[in-house]
Design a protein around this motif. Structure first.
Motif, short mmCIF file in Angstrom:
data_model
loop_
_atom_site.label_atom_id
_atom_site.label_comp_id
_atom_site.label_asym_id
_atom_site.label_seq_id
_atom_site.Cartn_x
_atom_site.Cartn_y
_atom_site.Cartn_z
N LEU A 271 -7.15 5.94 -5.50
CA LEU A 271 -7.29 5.63 -4.04
C LEU A 271 -8.44 6.10 -3.28
N PRO B 31 -5.95 1.40 -2.47
CA PRO B 31 -5.86 1.64 -3.89
C PRO B 31 -6.93 0.74 -4.87
N THR C 287 0.64 4.63 -2.76
CA THR C 287 0.16 5.76 -1.99
C THR C 287 1.50 6.66 -2.48
N ASN D 271 0.66 -1.39 -0.03
CA ASN D 271 -0.17 0.11 0.00
C ASN D 271 0.65 1.35 0.00
#
Length: 685
Positions: free
Chosen positions: A104, A110, A8, A4
């Protein structure tokens, strides 16, 4: 979730580059937006409310703790075009199709397409092969890759795999996991082989590949656009071909696993008796295997004993017509009594417990026997002793051929047909011996020879008096010759139903001719086997001929030319089980070396031709039998041709009013049941 932080970071990078932005629209606002678009008759998509929002307003919303999603900023007028390896050129108008889509979610998770695109870029994926359902995902993934400055992979979107009902393959079609196929006895290499053929070929007619051969042959450009049907029958055939390429020892670990899955042996049991049992069961079933699970099923059948408790019970038991007819000939009772007496007096030969595998090796003791017709064992071994016992029994009782062998088989195995009796008794002997005081197999299915003799004796007591001895006509007919003798059952009280009941037919015209008046060669002179057509192609020089490669259970498939091209398409033949006349001499048809003939039914003027089909469960390579005729060695090819045997038999090969192929009114049979055809009252050729 472990990656993740990567997604991001990439999302933040895209926002810094002005290629993505934060969207503070609430669910209610998005729902209202969608409703307005639907009322206006335009496609529902995000209208870009926060696409160019003032930075101060964005900071204010963040300071207030408002939830937001991160959306991709689709460039104005953007189009995505791919040259798909399967579908050719595909393009989308991105702006009008998807609008600014989410990367997101508001919880920071996501979305799928963002993850895929980032992963493809990070891992340097060069080619993506996936289902056509993902074709529309390519639009979003392509836009993301372009924004990251990463090269797009080459795409190949394959058509869906369908079930045999031509619907999308799903759980309702059966096995859905690789593990389930393993439990069902399919080999990994066979699964890979079969799955590779669903929507791909290498341009040749080959169908069986090793993994290495597939790696060498595979080319994404040869993936086909049309959907493929997952055919379980074809998968079983492919699996059977891979099993045939393996030795008995090669598949022993896989068979062991099947017995463990069935809870018949304990996991990790490496005792000598267990190893002998697995080897014997595998060797016994090797020739007919389609899956390794078939070894377990075959062992269950061999170790059981299905002789009914009484003659009256036999009359009501489904599928017992052949046994009933045989018993009513009158030989079963006396032969059964002889067996019981020999067993009680210890004169009946038994497998040597010190050499339990004699029946499964040749006379040298080095090579396993997988051909059911080959007798195993060295001189003085159990199989040879059994052979001597049978010869003496035939001589002393003055009974020969099927009048002897059919009663013996039913008495010892409880079945009218099956594998070599010495091998079956040897397998039974192995499992009947306790190991450390406990039964070898964790099952109560095993019926020992002692128990079989007790059941046989009880059954014999229930046979009516009129069926305890053969009538004079049959006795005379049986003792006149040692050849494959025709039987005149015309005077027998059960004659009218014995053979016809097998096929559920009324008396046919060929039956009216009568066996008594038939003076031609026996039907068993013909070697008719169950085959499966592997490959079909059109003869280049003969417009009516198909060339076929047919598996008939031999080491190599047979090449056969047939005049079926005016009546069928290639796809009608490929993978189909058929009946093949195998002992025709090889001859060239317009230059093609044809070795055999596919049997079909046809009307009188040959304008309607249909296949004769063996039962679904019939084994490839199995020889077709006809009730009432001894199962003897077929005639040699040269002799068959010289004496024009097929030409003499052919006029008596017909289909009944229900389409069952018959010889003199008796049906074509396999161990799995009666053969059939959709064409009634037709000739067979």
């Amino acid at each position: 979730s472990e990656r993740n932080h990567i997604y991001t970071t990439v999302a933040n990078y895209l926002m810094e580059q002005g290629k993505a932005y934060k969207c503070f629209c609430t669910k209610e606002e998005l729902e209202e937006m969608k409703q307005r678009q639907e009322e206006a008759g335009v496609p529902a998509r995000y209208d870009g409310t926060w696409r160019d929002a003032d930075l101060e307003l964005v900071r204010q919303k963040e300071a207030e703790g408002m939830e937001y999603t991160v959306r991709f900023k689709v460039p104005p007028g953007a189009r995505v075009v791919i040259d798909d390896a399967v579908r050719g050129m595909v393009s989308w108008d991105a702006e009008s199709t998807v609008g600014d889509f989410i990367l997101l979610r508001s919880n920071g998770v996501p979305v799928y397409n963002f993850c895929v695109a980032v992963d493809d870029a990070a891992m340097g994926i060069s080619t993506v092969i996936r289902a056509e359902e993902h074709l529309t995902n390519t639009l979003r993934q392509g836009l993301i890759l372009d924004a990251l400055g990463a090269p797009r992979p080459r795409y190949a979107h394959c058509s869906l795999i369908l079930g045999e009902d031509k619907q999308k393959l799903s759980k309702r079609h059966g096995a859905t996991s690789c593990n389930q196929f393993r439990l069902d006895g399919f080999l990994p290499d066979a699964m890979i082989n079969y799955l590779s053929l669903l929507g791909w070929n290498d341009g040749s007619d080959d169908e069986i590949y090793t993994r290495e051969e597939l790696i060498e042959a595979f080319d994404v450009d040869r993936i086909v656009k049309s959907p493929s049907v997952f055919d379980m029958g074809k998968l079983r055939w492919v699996n059977a071909q891979h099993l045939k390429r393996k030795s008995v020892n090669d598949i022993l670990p896989l068979v062991r696993e099947q017995f463990e899955i069935a809870n018949l042996i304990k996991v990790g049991d490496e005792s000598e008796s267990t190893n002998d049992f697995i080897f014997a069961a595998t060797t016994l079933a090797k020739q007919m295997l389609e899956t390794t699970k078939d070894v377990v099923d075959n062992a269950n059948a061999v170790l059981g004993y299905n002789l009914p408790p009484s003659y009256d019970a036999l009359l009501t038991e489904e599928g017992s017509e052949e046994a009933k007819s045989m018993i009513e000939l009158g030989y079963f009772y006396s032969i059964g009594r002889n067996l019981i007496q020999s067993f009680k007096e210890n004169k009946f030969p038994l497998p040597d417990p010190t050499k339990p595998l004699d029946a499964f090796f040749d006379s040298s003791g080095q090579y396993p026997i997988i051909e059911d017709t080959q007798l195993g064992g060295a001189p003085y071994s159990f199989p040879q002793a059994y052979k001597v016992f049978m010869k003496n029994l035939a001589k002393n009782s003055n009974v020969k051929g099927k009048f002897l062998f059919h009663p013996i088989r039913l008495a010892l195995t409880g079945e009218m047909s099956g594998q070599d009796v010495t091998k079956q008794l040897s397998l039974l002997s192995i499992v009947s011996r306790p190991v450390n005081g406990n039964p070898l197999l964790s099952t109560d299915m095993v019926v020992t020879l002692n128990e079989r003799m007790e059941r046989l004796e009880a059954f014999l007591e229930t046979i009516p008096e009129q069926f305890r001895a053969p009538n004079k006509a049959e006795s005379s007919d049986n003792t006149t010759t040692g050849q494959n003798k025709r039987i005149d059952q015309g005077t027998h009280p059960a004659n009218d139903s014995s053979s016809n009941d097998l096929a559920g037919e009324d008396t046919s015209s060929s039956k009216d001719i009568g066996r008594a008046s038939y003076e031609g060669p026996p039907i068993t002179a013909l070697d008719i086997r169950v085959g499966r057509i592997q490959r079909v192609w059109e003869h280049e020089e003969a417009e009516k001929l198909f060339c076929e490669e047919i598996d008939i259970g031999e080491d190599q498939p047979r090449m056969v030319a047939s005049g079926l091209r005016p009546f069928f398409q290639k796809e009608d033949l490929e993978g189909r089980k058929v009946l093949v006349l195998c002992n025709l001499k090889e001859r060239k048809l317009v230059g093609f070396p044809s070795h055999g003939m596919v049997l079909c039914a046809s009307n009188s003027d040959h304008t309607d031709v249909r296949f004769i089909s063996p039962p679904v469960d019939a084994k490839v390579g199995e020889r077709v039998t006809v009730p009432g005729w001894d199962v003897e060695e077929p005639m040699a090819e040269n002799k068959l041709a010289k004496k024009k045997v097929f030409e003499q038999i052919a006029p008596f090969l017909k289909t009944s009013q229900h389409g069952v192929p018959e010889f003199l009114g008796s049906p074509f049979m396999t161990r799995a049941g009666v053969c059939t055809s959709p064409l009634p009252n037709a000739s067979v050729s």
